[in-house]
Design a protein around this motif. Structure first.
Motif, PDB file in Angstrom:
ATOM      1  N   GLU A 182      69.273  47.025  41.927  1.00 40.48           N
ATOM      2  CA  GLU A 182      68.496  48.174  41.920  1.00 40.48           C
ATOM      3  C   GLU A 182      68.873  49.501  42.593  1.00 40.48           C
ATOM      4  OE1 GLU A 182      65.113  46.453  43.792  1.00 40.48           O
ATOM      5  OE2 GLU A 182      64.418  45.113  41.910  1.00 40.48           O
ATOM      6  N   TYR A 183      69.858  49.097  43.541  1.00 34.31           N
ATOM      7  CA  TYR A 183      70.547  50.034  44.528  1.00 34.31           C
ATOM      8  C   TYR A 183      71.627  50.820  43.590  1.00 34.31           C
ATOM      9  CZ  TYR A 183      73.251  52.262  48.106  1.00 34.31           C
ATOM     10  OH  TYR A 183      73.607  53.288  48.971  1.00 34.31           O
ATOM     11  N   LEU A 184      72.157  49.983  42.430  1.00 31.32           N
ATOM     12  CA  LEU A 184      73.400  50.543  41.963  1.00 31.32           C
ATOM     13  C   LEU A 184      72.659  51.201  40.664  1.00 31.32           C
ATOM     14  CD1 LEU A 184      75.936  47.690  41.634  1.00 31.32           C
ATOM     15  CD2 LEU A 184      76.147  49.915  42.663  1.00 31.32           C
ATOM     16  N   GLU A 185      71.673  51.032  40.110  1.00 29.43           N
ATOM     17  CA  GLU A 185      71.149  51.583  39.146  1.00 29.43           C
ATOM     18  C   GLU A 185      70.439  53.087  39.633  1.00 29.43           C
ATOM     19  OE1 GLU A 185      68.193  50.465  35.480  1.00 29.43           O
ATOM     20  OE2 GLU A 185      67.542  49.741  37.132  1.00 29.43           O
ATOM     21  N   ILE A 186      70.061  53.075  40.425  1.00 26.34           N
ATOM     22  CA  ILE A 186      69.647  54.400  41.172  1.00 26.34           C
ATOM     23  C   ILE A 186      70.859  55.242  41.482  1.00 26.34           C
ATOM     24  CG2 ILE A 186      68.451  55.383  43.374  1.00 26.34           C
ATOM     25  CD1 ILE A 186      66.802  52.980  43.530  1.00 26.34           C
ATOM     26  N   GLU A 199      83.103  50.931  46.392  1.00 25.35           N
ATOM     27  CA  GLU A 199      82.809  51.756  47.796  1.00 25.35           C
ATOM     28  C   GLU A 199      81.351  51.732  48.003  1.00 25.35           C
ATOM     29  OE1 GLU A 199      84.659  55.285  48.316  1.00 25.35           O
ATOM     30  OE2 GLU A 199      86.641  54.511  48.766  1.00 25.35           O
ATOM     31  N   THR A 200      80.441  52.244  46.871  1.00 21.61           N
ATOM     32  CA  THR A 200      79.196  51.836  47.181  1.00 21.61           C
ATOM     33  C   THR A 200      78.607  50.463  47.237  1.00 21.61           C
ATOM     34  OG1 THR A 200      78.933  53.766  45.605  1.00 21.61           O
ATOM     35  CG2 THR A 200      77.032  52.523  45.981  1.00 21.61           C
ATOM     36  N   GLN A 243      72.302  56.689  38.277  1.00 17.64           N
ATOM     37  CA  GLN A 243      71.298  57.814  37.725  1.00 17.64           C
ATOM     38  C   GLN A 243      71.561  59.049  38.552  1.00 17.64           C
ATOM     39  OE1 GLN A 243      67.324  56.475  37.846  1.00 17.64           O
ATOM     40  NE2 GLN A 243      67.537  54.857  36.250  1.00 17.64           N
ATOM     41  N   GLU A 244      71.748  58.940  39.768  1.00 15.45           N
ATOM     42  CA  GLU A 244      72.148  60.110  40.691  1.00 15.45           C
ATOM     43  C   GLU A 244      73.278  60.561  40.588  1.00 15.45           C
ATOM     44  OE1 GLU A 244      70.961  58.933  44.647  1.00 15.45           O
ATOM     45  OE2 GLU A 244      68.743  59.081  44.169  1.00 15.45           O
ATOM     46  N   HIS A 245      74.370  60.037  40.310  1.00 13.94           N
ATOM     47  CA  HIS A 245      75.623  60.242  40.158  1.00 13.94           C
ATOM     48  C   HIS A 245      76.703  60.134  38.924  1.00 13.94           C
ATOM     49  CE1 HIS A 245      74.985  59.342  44.508  1.00 13.94           C
ATOM     50  NE2 HIS A 245      75.644  60.279  44.765  1.00 13.94           N
ATOM     51  N   LYS A 246      75.805  59.966  37.845  1.00 15.34           N
ATOM     52  CA  LYS A 246      76.455  59.879  36.357  1.00 15.34           C
ATOM     53  C   LYS A 246      77.258  61.089  36.191  1.00 15.34           C
ATOM     54  CE  LYS A 246      72.335  60.727  33.527  1.00 15.34           C
ATOM     55  NZ  LYS A 246      71.660  60.273  32.558  1.00 15.34           N
ATOM     56  N   LYS A 247      78.230  60.915  35.694  1.00 17.63           N
ATOM     57  CA  LYS A 247      79.060  62.080  35.152  1.00 17.63           C
ATOM     58  C   LYS A 247      78.834  61.985  33.327  1.00 17.63           C
ATOM     59  CE  LYS A 247      82.144  62.734  38.791  1.00 17.63           C
ATOM     60  NZ  LYS A 247      83.706  62.632  39.266  1.00 17.63           N
ATOM     61  N   ASN A 277      71.652  36.242  36.137  1.00 12.64           N
ATOM     62  CA  ASN A 277      71.785  35.103  37.047  1.00 12.64           C
ATOM     63  C   ASN A 277      72.316  35.848  38.308  1.00 12.64           C
ATOM     64  OD1 ASN A 277      70.773  32.999  35.371  1.00 12.64           O
ATOM     65  ND2 ASN A 277      72.687  32.919  34.259  1.00 12.64           N
ATOM     66  N   ASP A 278      73.539  35.341  38.821  1.00  5.64           N
ATOM     67  CA  ASP A 278      74.061  35.879  40.072  1.00  5.64           C
ATOM     68  C   ASP A 278      75.407  36.806  39.667  1.00  5.64           C
ATOM     69  OD1 ASP A 278      72.405  35.005  41.958  1.00  5.64           O
ATOM     70  OD2 ASP A 278      73.678  33.256  42.329  1.00  5.64           O
ATOM     71  N   GLU A 279      75.339  37.323  38.391  1.00  2.00           N
ATOM     72  CA  GLU A 279      76.276  38.319  38.020  1.00  2.00           C
ATOM     73  C   GLU A 279      75.648  39.553  37.530  1.00  2.00           C
ATOM     74  OE1 GLU A 279      78.659  36.452  34.990  1.00  2.00           O
ATOM     75  OE2 GLU A 279      78.817  34.552  36.018  1.00  2.00           O
ATOM     76  N   LEU A 280      76.660  40.622  37.814  1.00  4.32           N
ATOM     77  CA  LEU A 280      76.544  41.981  37.614  1.00  4.32           C
ATOM     78  C   LEU A 280      77.338  42.551  36.424  1.00  4.32           C
ATOM     79  CD1 LEU A 280      74.963  43.788  40.783  1.00  4.32           C
ATOM     80  CD2 LEU A 280      73.723  43.362  38.494  1.00  4.32           C
TER      81      LEU A 280
END
Length: 822
Positions: free
Chosen positions: A34-38, A118-119, A41-45, A54-57
């Motif tokens: 959820e954090y990365l999706e936000i 880094e994020t 969205q805010e930093h997309k180029k 499961n436990d993978e992204l």
């Protein structure tokens, strides 16, 4: 999921280490999603893709499609939760859209920064429940070195439960066998709330060893400072040596107090910015065990009170702070300790005390005692002179009394009384409306403190003899002071002697001390001066010399004109009087003055004149037994001693109005010379102003609610202070002259009392030399002396005020000249 996009051909994969991020227990990868999706969205180029399973992204970032070349490119991140770590692999992917062939080039995340990674690290770090380490870094607290996000991540993973980082300081020249010292590593000395640690890193690999328990020595040097122990040594970095100096108190202290001490260190360095103070507040309230929790809580509530170590002008603490003040028995101890820990100045401590006292009754602040005491003592040491701190002392004494801290109060009262400013000059400027008989002429503050101290000592079953005696000495005409002495068995004989003066028929009989009982002590001029002159003058350097030089400017009366028609005193005509005079001259170490028997206008009174030679005129009425003005041996001794003292101290050129009256009867108008000479003496008052500032007593006295016991009429101290102030400032010249002339009289009276040691005889002389003695003597014997002294005129002025002053000062001196009460 690694082969989400299938292809017929894959590029070879180089052997690149996976990027590993430590995570806390119960880490929720969905929250990361959820954090990365936000974030995306805010930093997309460009286009992106993110999926959680499961436990993978999986993240595809910077997706780019070239239609002409039929090519799609993106950066692929695969994040897998494995136990206590996130494993991150990154690849640059090129996909042929027509054939679905894929080229994969691995990315070394350790050598090339990637914003996504880094994020992820930043999010992971923030999930660690420290609440302090990262904020210290963000707020540029220099005790935390500028580490990379991954280095911070590693350190956070190594913390013990409930432990926090306090300092991470760069070091150089590390020498130890506790770990392998590698050239490509940077090393740090780390302090946590529970451990000391050596930490090394090259950004990818980490070395860590616990050095808790090793005694560490710190040595300051020019340039880099050195840290040594039995199994390691290292130097500070050149520009952070001061950080080690600040941190040294923590090196060998491993306890719960380490966090608090670190908070103190930060407060010493970062006491200005609000964000820093908020961080320090959080450090003090960090939840560890309950030991010293109250002190740490109160510190957290006080940090905002002392921005730049200056106490805010208003109390900015939360409501709970006052609740502690009212209910916690150790509150005063804790505040005292906090002020010491923070090195708050004495003045700022008292400023805080003033805020705590504001709007509160003393009895509510009984738990403030230790801090109150310390703040007052600190103020004494800081300001130095008693005149600056007298009001603070008085408020403190009232606090101790109101909170019933009697045993503690006693030494504070005694110290304050010992160092109280001298206001004895007030006795010399009382006007005719001042009720001296009720004790309102001077010392209201001292009297109030003595009464309080006497009451306190009685409450705790300690002797109050010293206080009762001093009260009687200050107010000898307030007769209940004397009866208290008699009741307590203190100076009983002298107290009864003074009381007897105010009884009926007190002066009906002539009484003499037997010749054998008199001790003919020999005195020097300086001894007498130091004994009989009031303290306010006695302690003035050079006063006597200045006074004498002023008197010397006055032309004395003509010896020949005054004595031309008088009979000379000798062993033949009045042997007893002549013998008394000889003894007195010997005691005072004077050259023998000539003495003449006065007749007519000179028939009453004894007049001493300093001249060439010195001479006396002794009124004949005092030598005739049938005369109502006849002097007994004690009376004659006293009055002769007075005039000899005037000669000894150089008073006679300006004080003896009878000299001028007698001279006028012989046709010599010398009274004019006296009236011209007298104003010169008023300059003496200027010397008094150098060591007694009357005006300031108004401010001092406002610290007392009532001085009812002082004046016995409920008069407020403020009114009394203003009365004295107005008296001195509105008629300055008159007051100076009045004080000077009274100084001459009472100092001579005291010498006379010293040489006779007979208070009744001395008092009798004062009455017999008054103008209306014959008219009032029977009434005095019938009604008592007190009734006589109480008389007022139509304006409400005391008719016999000068007599009252002389009687009062004589009785006071009489009670003073004896062995001291311990």
């Amino acid at each position: 999921m690694r082969n989400f996009f299938k292809s017929n051909k894959e590029a070879p994969v180089n052997d690149i280490a996976s990027y590993k991020i430590s995570i806390p227990k119960k880490f929720d990868i969905n929250q990361l999603y959820e954090y990365l999706e936000i974030f995306l969205q805010e930093h997309k180029k460009k286009e992106y893709y993110i999926q959680s399973e499961n436990d993978e992204l999986t993240i595809h970032y910077d997706i780019s499609i070239d239609v002409k070349k039929q090519k799609k490119t993106y950066t692929s991140y695969e994040i897998v939760n494995k136990g206590n770590q996130l494993i991150v692999e990154c690849n640059k992917v090129t996909l042929a859209t027509d054939t679905q062939e894929k080229s994969i080039v691995p990315v070394d995340l350790y050598s090339k920064k990637q914003q996504i990674v880094e994020t992820i690290v930043a999010f992971t770090n923030n999930t660690w429940d420290t609440g302090l380490f990262l904020p210290m870094f963000e707020n540029k607290i220099e005790f935390i070195a500028a580490l990379s996000a991954l280095e911070k991540n590693f350190l956070l993973s190594q913390l013990d439960t409930d432990a926090i980082y306090l300092a991470c300081l760069g070091i150089t020249n590390l020498k130890t066998e506790l770990l392998e010292v590698l050239k490509n590593h940077t090393y740090y000395f780390i302090l946590t709330s529970t451990k000391n640690i050596l930490f090394g890193t090259d950004g990818q690999h980490f070395i860590w060893t616990d050095i808790t328990g090793h005694h560490i020595d710190f040595k300051e040097k020019i340039g880099k400072d050195s840290i040594t122990s039995s199994q390691f040594s290292f130097d500070t970095e050149l520009f952070n040596d001061w950080l080690f100096a600040y941190s040294e108190p923590l090196f060998n202290q491993i306890s719960n107090k380490r966090i608090e001490k670190y908070g103190d260190i930060l407060f010493d360095k970062y006491d200005t910015k609000e964000e820093h103070l908020q961080l320090i507040e959080k450090i003090y309230t960090y939840q560890i065990d309950e030991q010293d929790q109250l002190r740490r809580t109160i510190k957290s509530q006080l940090v905002h009170q002392f921005t730049k170590k200056k106490c805010d002008k208003k109390l900015v603490t939360p409501p709970a702070f006052k609740n502690y003040m009212y209910s916690e028995p150790l509150f005063g101890n804790i505040i005292y300790q906090i002020m010491s820990d923070w090195d708050i100045s004495e003045v700022e401590q008292y400023n805080l005390l003033e805020l705590l006292l504001e709007g509160n009754d003393n009895f509510k602040l009984k738990y403030l005692d230790v801090f109150y005491d310390a703040a007052i003592v600190g103020l004494y040491d800081k300001k130095g002179t008693s005149k600056n701190i007298e009001p603070y002392r008085i408020k403190h004494l009232q606090y101790l009394k109101d909170t019933k801290q009697y045993k503690k109060a006693i030494p504070f009262y005694e110290f304050t009384l010992e160092n109280l400013d001298d206001d004895s000059i007030l006795e010399l400027i009382s006007d005719t409306e001042t009720n001296i008989l009720n004790g309102e002429d001077c010392h209201p503050l001292r009297i109030q403190l003595l009464e309080d101290l006497s009451e306190i000592k009685t409450t705790v079953n300690q002797s109050n003899a010293k206080e009762l005696l001093e009260l009687a000495q200050l107010q000898p005409l307030v007769l209940n002071r004397l009866t208290q002495l008699v009741a307590a068995g203190i100076h009983t004989e002298k107290a009864n002697n003074v009381l007897s003066l105010f009884m009926e028929d007190a002066f009906q009989k002539q009484e003499d001390t037997e010749e054998s009982d008199r001790v003919a002590t020999v005195y020097t001029k300086d001894e007498l001066f130091n004994t009989v002159v009031p303290d306010c003058f006695n302690k003035a350097d050079g006063f006597m010399n200045s006074f004498t030089s002023l008197i010397a400017k006055v032309t004395p009366p003509d010896y020949g004109q005054v004595t031309m028609y008088s009979e000379k005193l000798s062993l033949t005509n009045y042997p007893e009087a002549f013998s008394i005079l000889e003894k007195l001259v010997a005691q005072l170490q004077l050259s023998q003055p000539e003495c003449y028997i006065g007749n007519g206008d000179f028939s009453r009174g004894i007049i001493g004149v300093e001249g060439t030679p010195n001479f006396l005129i002794l009124g004949k009425d005092h030598l005739q037994p049938e005369s109502p003005y006849y002097f007994s041996t004690n009376e004659l001794t006293f009055n002769l001693a007075l005039e000899l003292t005037h000669i000894l101290f150089g008073h006679t050129r300006v004080t003896s109005k009878d000299v001028w009256r007698g001279a006028k009867s012989k046709g010599m108008d010398l009274a004019g010379a006296l009236l011209i000479a007298l104003p010169v003496v008023s300059t003496v008052g200027n010397y008094a102003s150098k060591f007694v500032n009357i005006t300031k007593y108004t401010n001092v006295l406002t610290g007392i609610d009532k001085v009812a016991n002082v004046v016995e009429r409920g008069q407020t101290a403020v009114e009394y202070g203003e009365k004295i102030t107005d008296k001195f400032t509105n008629n300055k010249k008159e007051s100076e002259l009045l004080a000077t002339s009274r100084l001459m009289e009472i100092s001579a009276d005291r010498v006379g009392l010293l040489l006779t040691n007979n208070i009744k005889g001395c008092m009798s002389v004062l009455l017999k030399t008054s103008d209306d003695f014959v008219l009032v003597k029977d009434k005095i014997n019938k009604e008592g002396l007190y009734k006589h002294l109480e008389q007022k005129n139509d304006k409400g002025e005391f008719i016999h005020q000068e007599l009252i002053i002389r009687i009062k000062t004589l009785c006071s001196f009489y009670l003073t000249q004896d062995k001291k009460i311990s």
